[in-house]
Design a protein around this motif. Sequence first.
Motif, PDB file in Angstrom:
ATOM      1  N   UNK A  11      -6.228  -4.679 -22.586  1.00 35.16           N
ATOM      2  CA  UNK A  11      -5.352  -5.329 -21.618  1.00 35.16           C
ATOM      3  C   UNK A  11      -5.630  -6.809 -21.486  1.00 35.16           C
ATOM      4  N   UNK A  12      -6.856  -7.223 -21.727  1.00 31.55           N
ATOM      5  CA  UNK A  12      -7.214  -8.634 -21.573  1.00 31.55           C
ATOM      6  C   UNK A  12      -7.328  -9.353 -22.915  1.00 31.55           C
ATOM      7  N   UNK A  13      -6.905  -8.647 -23.990  1.00 32.20           N
ATOM      8  CA  UNK A  13      -6.971  -9.202 -25.343  1.00 32.20           C
ATOM      9  C   UNK A  13      -8.402  -9.416 -25.814  1.00 32.20           C
ATOM     10  N   UNK A  14      -9.358  -8.904 -25.040  1.00 31.61           N
ATOM     11  CA  UNK A  14     -10.762  -9.061 -25.414  1.00 31.61           C
ATOM     12  C   UNK A  14     -11.275  -7.756 -25.992  1.00 31.61           C
ATOM     13  N   UNK A  15     -11.866  -7.839 -27.160  1.00 33.00           N
ATOM     14  CA  UNK A  15     -12.464  -6.667 -27.752  1.00 33.00           C
ATOM     15  C   UNK A  15     -13.918  -6.951 -28.058  1.00 33.00           C
ATOM     16  N   UNK A 327       1.069  19.344 -23.736  1.00 37.07           N
ATOM     17  CA  UNK A 327       2.120  19.071 -22.757  1.00 37.07           C
ATOM     18  C   UNK A 327       1.652  18.104 -21.679  1.00 37.07           C
ATOM     19  N   UNK A 328       0.385  18.203 -21.302  1.00 34.73           N
ATOM     20  CA  UNK A 328      -0.157  17.282 -20.307  1.00 34.73           C
ATOM     21  C   UNK A 328      -0.058  15.837 -20.783  1.00 34.73           C
ATOM     22  N   UNK A 329      -0.382  15.605 -22.056  1.00 33.11           N
ATOM     23  CA  UNK A 329      -0.334  14.246 -22.601  1.00 33.11           C
ATOM     24  C   UNK A 329       1.105  13.751 -22.688  1.00 33.11           C
ATOM     25  N   UNK A 330       2.012  14.626 -23.090  1.00 28.86           N
ATOM     26  CA  UNK A 330       3.421  14.225 -23.175  1.00 28.86           C
ATOM     27  C   UNK A 330       3.995  13.971 -21.782  1.00 28.86           C
ATOM     28  N   UNK A 331       3.643  14.807 -20.814  1.00 27.68           N
ATOM     29  CA  UNK A 331       4.125  14.616 -19.450  1.00 27.68           C
ATOM     30  C   UNK A 331       3.594  13.304 -18.875  1.00 27.68           C
ATOM     31  N   UNK A 332       2.359  12.972 -19.211  1.00 25.76           N
ATOM     32  CA  UNK A 332       1.765  11.713 -18.755  1.00 25.76           C
ATOM     33  C   UNK A 332       2.589  10.520 -19.226  1.00 25.76           C
ATOM     34  N   UNK A 333       3.011  10.552 -20.481  1.00 27.42           N
ATOM     35  CA  UNK A 333       3.811   9.439 -21.005  1.00 27.42           C
ATOM     36  C   UNK A 333       5.231   9.449 -20.452  1.00 27.42           C
ATOM     37  N   UNK A 334       5.753  10.625 -20.135  1.00 25.93           N
ATOM     38  CA  UNK A 334       7.145  10.725 -19.718  1.00 25.93           C
ATOM     39  C   UNK A 334       7.382  10.641 -18.235  1.00 25.93           C
ATOM     40  N   UNK A 606       0.370  -1.128 -25.735  1.00 25.77           N
ATOM     41  CA  UNK A 606      -0.323  -1.588 -24.535  1.00 25.77           C
ATOM     42  C   UNK A 606       0.111  -0.858 -23.267  1.00 25.77           C
ATOM     43  N   UNK A 607       0.846   0.229 -23.421  1.00 21.64           N
ATOM     44  CA  UNK A 607       1.291   0.970 -22.241  1.00 21.64           C
ATOM     45  C   UNK A 607       0.164   1.779 -21.611  1.00 21.64           C
ATOM     46  N   UNK A 608      -0.721   2.291 -22.451  1.00 18.16           N
ATOM     47  CA  UNK A 608      -1.816   3.136 -21.949  1.00 18.16           C
ATOM     48  C   UNK A 608      -3.109   2.764 -22.656  1.00 18.16           C
ATOM     49  N   UNK A 609      -4.185   3.164 -22.062  1.00 17.80           N
ATOM     50  CA  UNK A 609      -5.499   3.080 -22.702  1.00 17.80           C
ATOM     51  C   UNK A 609      -6.127   4.461 -22.648  1.00 17.80           C
ATOM     52  N   UNK A 610      -6.854   4.808 -23.683  1.00 18.18           N
ATOM     53  CA  UNK A 610      -7.365   6.172 -23.804  1.00 18.18           C
ATOM     54  C   UNK A 610      -8.819   6.190 -24.230  1.00 18.18           C
ATOM     55  N   UNK A 611      -9.472   7.306 -23.967  1.00 17.10           N
ATOM     56  CA  UNK A 611     -10.863   7.507 -24.342  1.00 17.10           C
ATOM     57  C   UNK A 611     -11.037   8.950 -24.791  1.00 17.10           C
ATOM     58  N   UNK A 627     -10.116  14.059 -23.426  1.00 21.14           N
ATOM     59  CA  UNK A 627      -9.258  12.898 -23.668  1.00 21.14           C
ATOM     60  C   UNK A 627      -8.804  12.395 -22.304  1.00 21.14           C
ATOM     61  N   UNK A 628      -9.151  11.162 -22.014  1.00 15.65           N
ATOM     62  CA  UNK A 628      -8.829  10.542 -20.733  1.00 15.65           C
ATOM     63  C   UNK A 628      -7.932   9.341 -21.007  1.00 15.65           C
ATOM     64  N   UNK A 629      -6.808   9.294 -20.339  1.00 14.28           N
ATOM     65  CA  UNK A 629      -5.864   8.193 -20.540  1.00 14.28           C
ATOM     66  C   UNK A 629      -5.388   7.669 -19.190  1.00 14.28           C
ATOM     67  N   UNK A 630      -5.078   6.381 -19.168  1.00 18.75           N
ATOM     68  CA  UNK A 630      -4.658   5.711 -17.938  1.00 18.75           C
ATOM     69  C   UNK A 630      -3.574   4.694 -18.274  1.00 18.75           C
ATOM     70  N   UNK A 631      -2.610   4.592 -17.378  1.00 18.52           N
ATOM     71  CA  UNK A 631      -1.580   3.566 -17.542  1.00 18.52           C
ATOM     72  C   UNK A 631      -2.152   2.182 -17.270  1.00 18.52           C
ATOM     73  N   UNK A 632      -1.677   1.214 -18.024  1.00 15.56           N
ATOM     74  CA  UNK A 632      -2.112  -0.169 -17.801  1.00 15.56           C
ATOM     75  C   UNK A 632      -1.200  -0.804 -16.770  1.00 15.56           C
TER      76      UNK A 632
END
Length: 632
Positions: A11-15, A327-334, A606-611, A627-632
């Motif tokens: 999100x901050x362009x820093x890696x 389905x959980x991952x798809x529902x998260x995006x949708x 850049x819509x989500x970040x995942x681990x 698998x943990x994902x969060x909206x940016x």
Amino acid sequence: MTHPVFICMSGSKLQTRLDLFGPAVIFNRAWFTLERLLHCLRFCSEMAAGNCKYSCGTAAETLEWINAIIDFIRPYTFLINAHVVNFFTDRLWESLNPEWINCLRNEPVQNLLLIPSGVVQDHWPASLREFVLTLRTLVFPREQADLGTVLPGLKVTSLNNVLAQGMNMKKKHEVEVLSAIVNSIANGVRAHTIVDVGAGQGYLAQVLSFHYQQSVVAIDACSHHGKVTDARAERIKKHYAAQMRKFDSGNRSCQVPKTITCHVLSVDTLKALTDMALHEDSVGQSNLSGQDYVDLDGRKLLSSSEAENEPSLVLAGLHACGDLSVMMLRAFLGCEEIKAVISIGCCYNLLSEEGFDQPGSYCGFPMSCGVKSSGISLGKSSRDLACQSAERWRSLEKEDGLHNFELHAFRAAFQLVLCKYFPEVVIRSPSIGRQGKALRRKQKRRILESSTLREVSKPPIANHNSYCAKGICPTMAIAECDPSSLPQNGSYMEGICLAMEAPEHKSDGNLILESDVSHGMPFEESFCEGVDTVEKCYLFAKFSQSALGRLGLSPLHDITFHETWKEMESFADLVGPYWSIRAALGPVLETFLQLDRLLFLQEQGNLVEAVMLPIFDPALSPRNMAIIAKRI
């Protein structure tokens, strides 16, 4: 040993990359302060390099890892797709490198059990060592992450006896860890409600509600589970209510999880349930009235005028079965209201797969465009193999390992019986269930119960030969003698235990064990070559009778189980080596399936970040990848 962490703040362009051969972990900058980030960097710099040489910090890196797995497994499709039940019918051992199989057939069982963990022996052929070691470099490390370091501030607390009631050690460990992680993430994204998908008996939901005071909705397909969850929650509520009265907690009230019983058969269904749970819960907690709702196909949605006050959700699933995790991952995006998802999958064999299921539907595999473009397919046998746990293999005692190989040999030999006497049944690909494990539990109980019996030597060879001369099975004769004179060692005692066992029937009438194993067919004199051989023959007959009963088949009078076993007995010791080599591919296939899910999220840009993170002790919970994902 914990493994190094790859931290990416896209999100901050820093890696910041730490090429320490460890798995990738990606965190949003909003989750970490600079101090916490530096703490993680210091931690990572101190870590030793792991065995895995790939990373999955970006979509490109994940795809590189996936392609390496695909390139490696393609030549071994014959092994991955093999059915061990056909070991004898198809002479599967002949498809392996003869040098491998000849080496491993003389290997101690303890060494065979270590193969899925990537452990090799110096005296093995170079090609075999290379095969096993390459597999190890492709597997995502499973050692439990140092959660306190990768998630600074996280506190995993031990559950009290009230919350832990009914949980075994494995479930308690899983719920303690996952509830702390879900609570931390829910607080971080300021979620109004947590939805526990595939909640089962509500263990996770109740800990989040009562211990962490979160608003929780528990969804499960089984109405019985919903009733158990509600009843259990009421008992826990009484305890906490009494504690509040005792310590004068004022107006504070107990959070009790809501339960929804529904078969989640599509992403739309899951989205509809989360929407409904979200907004109904919002009305109940905020005590708002007069809001404008729109009812569309059972989904209750807030009008656009309420957008600024729109509540948010976190989805959590502890071993959500098969497609449910997908389905959980798809529902998260949708669904915009879902701000984060924590998914721990299992039962890969139940995943739907493109090309094997209905065309045009959302399949559980593949998910990512990268894997779809490769054109690879797995099939049920491969996905079933992905469920094999290297940790469980290496934790087996020698006797348990030998018994497992013996059961596989029995099942493969029983396939010969089906092919010869019941060919019409073989076409249906019959399943006889997990009777082997049930038999082993019964045998162990009998051995433990007889542990106080006096240990003596086996009957003399002279007596054994005299039985054979009379055409009598020595095992059957021994079973009639005084139990106190029987030896108490290993597989020999298992045969005696089975011989002494009374007939047992399941409630549905299917025969499980039967004392008259031979059905009037005495063991031939020529087959009486030793007590071990006779034991195996007797056990195989017992196994086959039980299997036929489970299939609803009556034994034919001309079936000679001992002849079937005699025909294949000389190859039975190859089952262990073959099955060990095949099982070594299991962790790689699970890594492949999990990376496909991670890449699916990473492809969203850049819509989500995942681990992807191993959050449980793999010895207690082999399916420990979250698998943990969060909206940016």
